[in-house]
Scaffold this motif. Structure first.
Motif, PDB file in Angstrom:
ATOM      1  N   THR A  43      23.589   3.201  33.797  1.00 13.34           N
ATOM      2  CA  THR A  43      22.756   2.394  34.691  1.00 13.34           C
ATOM      3  C   THR A  43      23.629   1.708  35.726  1.00 13.34           C
ATOM      4  O   THR A  43      24.826   1.502  35.523  1.00 13.34           O
ATOM      5  CB  THR A  43      21.957   1.333  33.905  1.00 13.34           C
ATOM      6  N   LYS A  44      23.013   1.347  36.848  1.00  8.22           N
ATOM      7  CA  LYS A  44      23.732   0.666  37.926  1.00  8.22           C
ATOM      8  C   LYS A  44      23.940  -0.805  37.578  1.00  8.22           C
ATOM      9  O   LYS A  44      23.029  -1.464  37.058  1.00  8.22           O
ATOM     10  CB  LYS A  44      22.946   0.794  39.229  1.00  8.22           C
ATOM     11  N   GLY A  45      25.124  -1.295  37.903  1.00  3.26           N
ATOM     12  CA  GLY A  45      25.411  -2.693  37.639  1.00  3.26           C
ATOM     13  C   GLY A  45      24.649  -3.631  38.544  1.00  3.26           C
ATOM     14  O   GLY A  45      24.389  -4.780  38.184  1.00  3.26           O
ATOM     15  N   SER A  46      24.263  -3.153  39.715  1.00  2.00           N
ATOM     16  CA  SER A  46      23.592  -4.016  40.692  1.00  2.00           C
ATOM     17  C   SER A  46      22.175  -4.394  40.304  1.00  2.00           C
ATOM     18  O   SER A  46      21.754  -5.541  40.465  1.00  2.00           O
ATOM     19  CB  SER A  46      23.583  -3.334  42.063  1.00  2.00           C
ATOM     20  N   ASP A  47      21.415  -3.420  39.787  1.00  2.00           N
ATOM     21  CA  ASP A  47      20.011  -3.700  39.465  1.00  2.00           C
ATOM     22  C   ASP A  47      19.557  -3.137  38.124  1.00  2.00           C
ATOM     23  O   ASP A  47      18.385  -3.255  37.769  1.00  2.00           O
ATOM     24  CB  ASP A  47      19.100  -3.167  40.578  1.00  2.00           C
ATOM     25  N   GLY A  48      20.466  -2.517  37.396  1.00  2.00           N
ATOM     26  CA  GLY A  48      20.105  -1.980  36.092  1.00  2.00           C
ATOM     27  C   GLY A  48      19.317  -0.688  36.134  1.00  2.00           C
ATOM     28  O   GLY A  48      18.835  -0.212  35.103  1.00  2.00           O
ATOM     29  N   ALA A  49      19.153  -0.096  37.333  1.00  2.00           N
ATOM     30  CA  ALA A  49      18.391   1.152  37.462  1.00  2.00           C
ATOM     31  C   ALA A  49      19.130   2.303  36.792  1.00  2.00           C
ATOM     32  O   ALA A  49      20.361   2.394  36.837  1.00  2.00           O
ATOM     33  CB  ALA A  49      18.152   1.473  38.934  1.00  2.00           C
ATOM     34  N   GLN A  60      25.323   9.801  45.751  1.00  2.00           N
ATOM     35  CA  GLN A  60      25.091   8.903  46.885  1.00  2.00           C
ATOM     36  C   GLN A  60      23.630   8.513  47.039  1.00  2.00           C
ATOM     37  O   GLN A  60      23.314   7.444  47.567  1.00  2.00           O
ATOM     38  CB  GLN A  60      25.584   9.566  48.176  1.00  2.00           C
ATOM     39  N   THR A  61      22.716   9.343  46.557  1.00  2.00           N
ATOM     40  CA  THR A  61      21.289   9.021  46.674  1.00  2.00           C
ATOM     41  C   THR A  61      20.854   7.949  45.679  1.00  2.00           C
ATOM     42  O   THR A  61      19.774   7.389  45.816  1.00  2.00           O
ATOM     43  CB  THR A  61      20.424  10.275  46.483  1.00  2.00           C
ATOM     44  N   THR A  62      21.683   7.663  44.680  1.00  2.00           N
ATOM     45  CA  THR A  62      21.338   6.637  43.700  1.00  2.00           C
ATOM     46  C   THR A  62      21.677   5.234  44.198  1.00  2.00           C
ATOM     47  O   THR A  62      21.265   4.244  43.586  1.00  2.00           O
ATOM     48  CB  THR A  62      22.093   6.865  42.380  1.00  2.00           C
ATOM     49  N   GLY A  63      22.434   5.168  45.294  1.00  2.00           N
ATOM     50  CA  GLY A  63      22.852   3.870  45.808  1.00  2.00           C
ATOM     51  C   GLY A  63      24.243   3.470  45.361  1.00  2.00           C
ATOM     52  O   GLY A  63      24.750   2.415  45.757  1.00  2.00           O
ATOM     53  N   GLN A  67      33.659   1.720  44.341  1.00  2.00           N
ATOM     54  CA  GLN A  67      33.888   0.537  43.501  1.00  2.00           C
ATOM     55  C   GLN A  67      32.590  -0.061  42.958  1.00  2.00           C
ATOM     56  O   GLN A  67      32.557  -1.233  42.567  1.00  2.00           O
ATOM     57  CB  GLN A  67      34.689  -0.528  44.265  1.00  2.00           C
ATOM     58  N   SER A  68      31.525   0.716  42.928  1.00  2.00           N
ATOM     59  CA  SER A  68      30.288   0.240  42.307  1.00  2.00           C
ATOM     60  C   SER A  68      30.492   0.102  40.801  1.00  2.00           C
ATOM     61  O   SER A  68      31.234   0.861  40.175  1.00  2.00           O
ATOM     62  CB  SER A  68      29.139   1.214  42.568  1.00  2.00           C
ATOM     63  N   THR A  69      29.825  -0.872  40.209  1.00  2.00           N
ATOM     64  CA  THR A  69      29.885  -1.086  38.761  1.00  2.00           C
ATOM     65  C   THR A  69      28.743  -0.337  38.082  1.00  2.00           C
ATOM     66  O   THR A  69      27.601  -0.373  38.550  1.00  2.00           O
ATOM     67  CB  THR A  69      29.772  -2.586  38.425  1.00  2.00           C
ATOM     68  N   ILE A  70      29.063   0.337  37.016  1.00  2.00           N
ATOM     69  CA  ILE A  70      28.042   1.013  36.222  1.00  2.00           C
ATOM     70  C   ILE A  70      28.176   0.564  34.773  1.00  2.00           C
ATOM     71  O   ILE A  70      29.247   0.144  34.343  1.00  2.00           O
ATOM     72  CB  ILE A  70      28.152   2.552  36.304  1.00  2.00           C
ATOM     73  N   TYR A  71      27.070   0.637  34.046  1.00  2.00           N
ATOM     74  CA  TYR A  71      27.074   0.315  32.626  1.00  2.00           C
ATOM     75  C   TYR A  71      26.780   1.599  31.860  1.00  2.00           C
ATOM     76  O   TYR A  71      25.901   2.377  32.240  1.00  2.00           O
ATOM     77  CB  TYR A  71      26.017  -0.742  32.307  1.00  2.00           C
ATOM     78  N   VAL A  72      27.511   1.796  30.788  1.00  2.00           N
ATOM     79  CA  VAL A  72      27.366   3.018  29.988  1.00  2.00           C
ATOM     80  C   VAL A  72      26.955   2.632  28.577  1.00  2.00           C
ATOM     81  O   VAL A  72      27.578   1.767  27.948  1.00  2.00           O
ATOM     82  CB  VAL A  72      28.682   3.818  29.950  1.00  2.00           C
TER      83      VAL A  72
END
Length: 292
Positions: A43-49, A60-63, A67-72
């Motif tokens: 999931t994306k760290g910015s909004d949890g999507a 790139q289409t996921t936003g 250096q984007s943060t992701i959660y695994v």
């Protein structure tokens, strides 16, 4: 960074090209952590999507950006959806003949109604098994292994043990049953429902390539009436079985199954509207024309 159950040996960072599919992100993290790609949820760290594991969606289409943060998350042991379906439908196939044989002394004391009900129920679930093996294509490869017990209970207990116990007891029918007119109507509805359901499944199969996750707008028999005509025809088939058996246990299963399929159909209608926008012809009814 990991959300939920930690992933062993999760790398602090990973690098993928933004023009690559999101499936490559999953492959890289699975390779670096040593975990099965099917157990991972990103999931994306910015909004949890959710970042789907999709060969047709670009990173790139996921936003996600540099250096984007992701959660695994580790989803735990997984089992293939196809296997789950095969196990679910196997229950009634084994249970009905067993109860039929036990209660009717291998069929020698069975009524015509009991024997015919046995044939319809086993035919229905054998059809489902064959469709699972040769027709269905799954957008998700696996599901948590623990879910197989919950999913199987609906079929093994409600349409298996519950129906079989009440239908095949000799004391229930003796040698009598519904009138020939009611039985004929039930048979006609069963055949209509099963053939219509098969037709719908073939249509849905044609929308997706083997191993692909792409979606399309389904068209054909029943799709102008409701969102999910496969569920509609399933209800018709079980109405036929109910008329043949004239047993409350069959009616109970049909009601519960219709309710669950109705919930799924409403969710699919919402997904179609969101995914396809103005190109999708919105349906007023999800599963039963003029009713639901």
């Amino acid at each position: 960074m990991s959300a939920g159950r930690p992933v062993k040996k999760l790398p602090e960072e990973t690098i993928v090209v933004s023009s690559e599919p999101t499936s490559e992100l999953y492959k890289q993290i699975a390779l670096q952590s040593g975990a099965s790609v099917h157990r991972l949820r990103i999931t994306k760290g910015s909004d949890g999507a959710l970042v789907p594991n999709d060969t047709g969606m670009l990173v790139q289409t996921t936003g996600l950006r540099q250096q984007s943060t992701i959660y695994v998350k580790d989803l735990g042991p997984q089992i293939r959806w196809r296997t789950v379906f095969l196990v679910e439908y196997l229950g009634p196939i084994l249970i009905h003949p067993a109860f039929y044989s036990f209660f009717t002394k291998n069929g020698e004391g069975a009524s015509y109604t009991q024997t015919l009900t046995l044939i319809l129920v086993v035919t229905h679930f054998l059809k489902r098994e064959l469709e699972t093996l040769f027709i269905h294509r799954f957008s998700a490869s696996t599901m948590p292994t623990s879910n197989i017990f919950k999913n199987s209970a609906h079929y093994w207990l409600l349409s298996g043990v519950n129906m079989a116990f009440w239908i095949y007891r000799q004391s229930f029918y003796g040698k009598s049953g519904p009138s020939p007119i009611v039985t004929s109507l039930g048979l006609a509805l069963f055949v209509l429902g099963e053939l219509g359901n098969l037709s719908t499944h073939l249509t849905l199969r044609g929308l997706r390539s083997s191993g692909g996750k792409e979606r399309g707008i389904p068209q054909g028999l029943g799709f102008d009436w409701v969102t999910c005509p496969n569920y509609m025809f399933e209800v018709v088939a079980w109405l036929g079985v109910a008329l043949v058996s004239l047993n409350w246990s069959t009616v109970l299963f049909a009601i519960v199954a219709t309710g669950q399929m109705g919930v799924w159909a409403k969710k699919k209608e919402a997904r179609y509207r969101k995914e396809f926008g103005g190109t999708y012809k919105r349906k007023r009814y999800a599963i039963l024309p003029g009713i639901w």
